[in-house]
Design an enzyme around this catalytic site. Structure first.
Site, short mmCIF file in Angstrom:
data_model
loop_
_atom_site.label_atom_id
_atom_site.label_comp_id
_atom_site.label_asym_id
_atom_site.label_seq_id
_atom_site.Cartn_x
_atom_site.Cartn_y
_atom_site.Cartn_z
N TYR A 42 35.58 52.90 38.52
CA TYR A 42 35.71 53.99 37.88
C TYR A 42 34.90 55.28 38.48
O TYR A 42 35.49 56.50 38.19
CB TYR A 42 35.32 53.79 36.48
CG TYR A 42 36.29 53.06 35.27
CD1 TYR A 42 36.90 51.95 36.05
CD2 TYR A 42 36.36 53.64 34.30
CE1 TYR A 42 38.03 51.33 35.04
CE2 TYR A 42 37.45 52.93 33.31
CZ TYR A 42 38.04 51.80 33.85
OH TYR A 42 38.87 51.22 33.09
N LYS A 46 34.75 38.77 41.92
CA LYS A 46 35.67 38.33 42.85
C LYS A 46 35.09 38.19 44.35
O LYS A 46 35.28 38.72 45.30
CB LYS A 46 36.76 39.42 42.76
CG LYS A 46 38.02 39.03 43.51
CD LYS A 46 38.88 38.08 42.90
CE LYS A 46 40.04 37.49 43.76
NZ LYS A 46 40.91 36.18 43.32
N ASP A 53 40.01 35.97 38.31
CA ASP A 53 41.21 35.28 37.96
C ASP A 53 41.26 34.22 37.15
O ASP A 53 41.96 34.01 36.22
CB ASP A 53 42.11 35.26 39.20
CG ASP A 53 41.60 34.45 40.49
OD1 ASP A 53 40.30 34.28 40.12
OD2 ASP A 53 41.93 34.25 41.29
N ASP A 96 37.24 45.95 31.42
CA ASP A 96 38.07 46.76 31.03
C ASP A 96 39.32 45.79 30.46
O ASP A 96 39.72 45.64 29.61
CB ASP A 96 38.38 47.91 31.62
CG ASP A 96 39.64 48.62 30.97
OD1 ASP A 96 39.53 49.00 29.89
OD2 ASP A 96 40.67 49.01 31.64
C1 IPM Z 1 38.41 51.45 27.17
C2 IPM Z 1 39.56 52.52 27.55
C3 IPM Z 1 38.86 53.46 28.59
C4 IPM Z 1 38.45 52.54 29.75
C5 IPM Z 1 40.07 54.39 29.04
C6 IPM Z 1 40.60 55.22 27.67
C7 IPM Z 1 39.65 55.13 30.03
O1 IPM Z 1 40.40 51.42 28.14
O2 IPM Z 1 37.37 51.99 26.68
O3 IPM Z 1 38.39 50.26 27.47
O4 IPM Z 1 39.32 52.24 30.68
O5 IPM Z 1 37.24 52.51 29.84
MG MG Z 2 40.25 49.59 27.97
#
Ligand code: IPM
Ligand code: MG
Length: 359
Positions: A143, A192, A224, A248
């Site tokens: 990210y 992974k 996985d 996520d």
């Molecule tokens: C979450 C959401 C966010 C993320 C998005 C909205 C950027 O999916 O908080 O899980 O990917 O972290």
């Molecule tokens: Mg999310």
């Protein structure tokens, strides 16, 4: 006690669900003698419409200068196209996480017995129940690594860098082991490592911690396989710790096992007491403004705020108990109504009132 809360209602159903959580906080304040001062800040699409950016610098400052932040949800189709990618609603969320140093995302995933019927798993899969905590690293990994789109050999290419340093892995690992000590004393570290260097480093650091926390049972598990085991036998997990993107994905999967993503709260914590609290679901623009959304994920997030940022344990317990009672009495918003008998369907605001009435 007096606490200052910066409130980001956001987009879609955000304002409706946050209003119910605020109602519950006020009820708690009245009962236990606390004052919750609220400072409202626009974030996401609503801020883009007003100010051209998903959060203003002033808004961000207000998030930094408070005791904790309560968030509804951001984003929606209106801002999916035609908005400069650097100004998308999600950018504001990532910026707040990063600027506030919220590296530890706790996503408790619990099966409410009353909602077993809403789970897509057959009885066999959930026979051991389901009560796990996903500890997701929130300010590193793919990210926050370099994102780029470029030309190569006459065509467009793109890349996103998955990057971790040892100290980032160690601090989230410690949160996971400490959390496990207060729960079932079991940690599964998801990676992974059969392919990725960042995962090999992750595993090395986790093994070091596992020796230090020898009272906690530790296992490595590939991402996985985790996706599969969550469906096959989710009861085997206590604390799952993993990097940002795996967390996520797995947290959405895990939440669905409980019947509805609408029930799931989360806490994003820094090394101090400042935290941000939000339901893990999105802004659900398709049902916004209809007063049918499930506010329980946000109400339970407010409970986490009391527990983790304000050390108000009794107050947090009171909210969680109230939610439990309301479900036991058969009250359901549409997303968790299922086909069970003896259910009373209620609106978003009625659900908030019911929770308040039990406090
Ligand atoms: C979450 C959401 C966010 C993320 C998005 C909205 C950027 O999916 O908080 O899980 O990917 O972290
Ligand atoms: Mg999310």
């Amino acid at each position: 006690m007096k606490k200052k809360i910066t409130v980001l209602k956001g987009d879609g159903i955000g304002p409706e669900i946050v209003d119910e959580a605020l109602k519950v906080l006020d009820k708690i304040g009245g009962k236990y003698g606390h004052t919750f001062e609220k400072v409202f800040v626009d974030m996401g699409g609503c801020s883009i419409d007003k100010y051209g950016v998903p959060i203003t610098d002033e808004g961000l400052e207000k998030c930094k200068n408070c005791d904790s932040v309560l968030l509804g949800a951001v984003g929606g189709p209106k801002w999916d196209t035609g908005v400069d990618p650097s100004k998308r609603p999600e950018k504001a969320l990532l910026k707040v996480r990063s600027e506030l140093g919220l590296f530890a995302n706790l996503r408790p995933t619990k099966m409410f017995n009353q909602l077993k019927g809403a789970s897509p798993l057959k009885e066999t899969g959930i026979k051991d129940g389901l009560d796990l905590m996903i500890v997701r690293e929130l300010t590193g990994g793919i990210y926050f690594g370099e994102h780029k789109t470029f030309e190569v050999d006459g065509e467009t290419a793109a890349s996103d860098l998955m990057y971790y340093t040892e100290h980032e892995i160690e601090r989230i690992g410690r949160v996971a082991f400490e959390t496990a000590r207060k729960r079932g004393k079991k940690v599964h570290s998801v990676d992974k490592a059969n392919v990725l260097d960042s995962s090999k480093l992750w595993r090395k650091v986790m093994h070091r911690l596992a020796e230090e926390y020898s009272d906690v049972e530790y296992s490595d598990i590939l991402v996985d396989n985790t996706a599969m085991q969550l469906i096959r036998n989710p009861g085997q997990f206590d604390v799952i710790v993993t990097e940002n993107m795996f967390g996520d994905i797995l947290s959405d999967e895990a939440s669905m096992l409980t019947g509805s993503i609408g029930m799931m709260p989360s806490a994003s914590l820094s090394s101090g007491t400042l935290g941000m609290y939000e339901p893990i679901h999105g802004s659900a623009p398709d049902i916004a403004g209809q007063n049918i959304a499930n506010p329980l994920g946000t109400i339970l997030s407010a409970a986490m705020m009391l527990r983790y940022s304000f050390d108000m344990i009794e107050e947090a317990d009171a909210i969680e108990k109230a939610v439990d009672e309301v479900l036991t009495e058969g009250y359901r918003t549409v997303d968790i109504a299922g086909k069970d008998e003896g259910i009373t369907k209620v609106s978003c605001s009625e659900m908030g009132d019911l929770v308040c009435s039990k406090i």
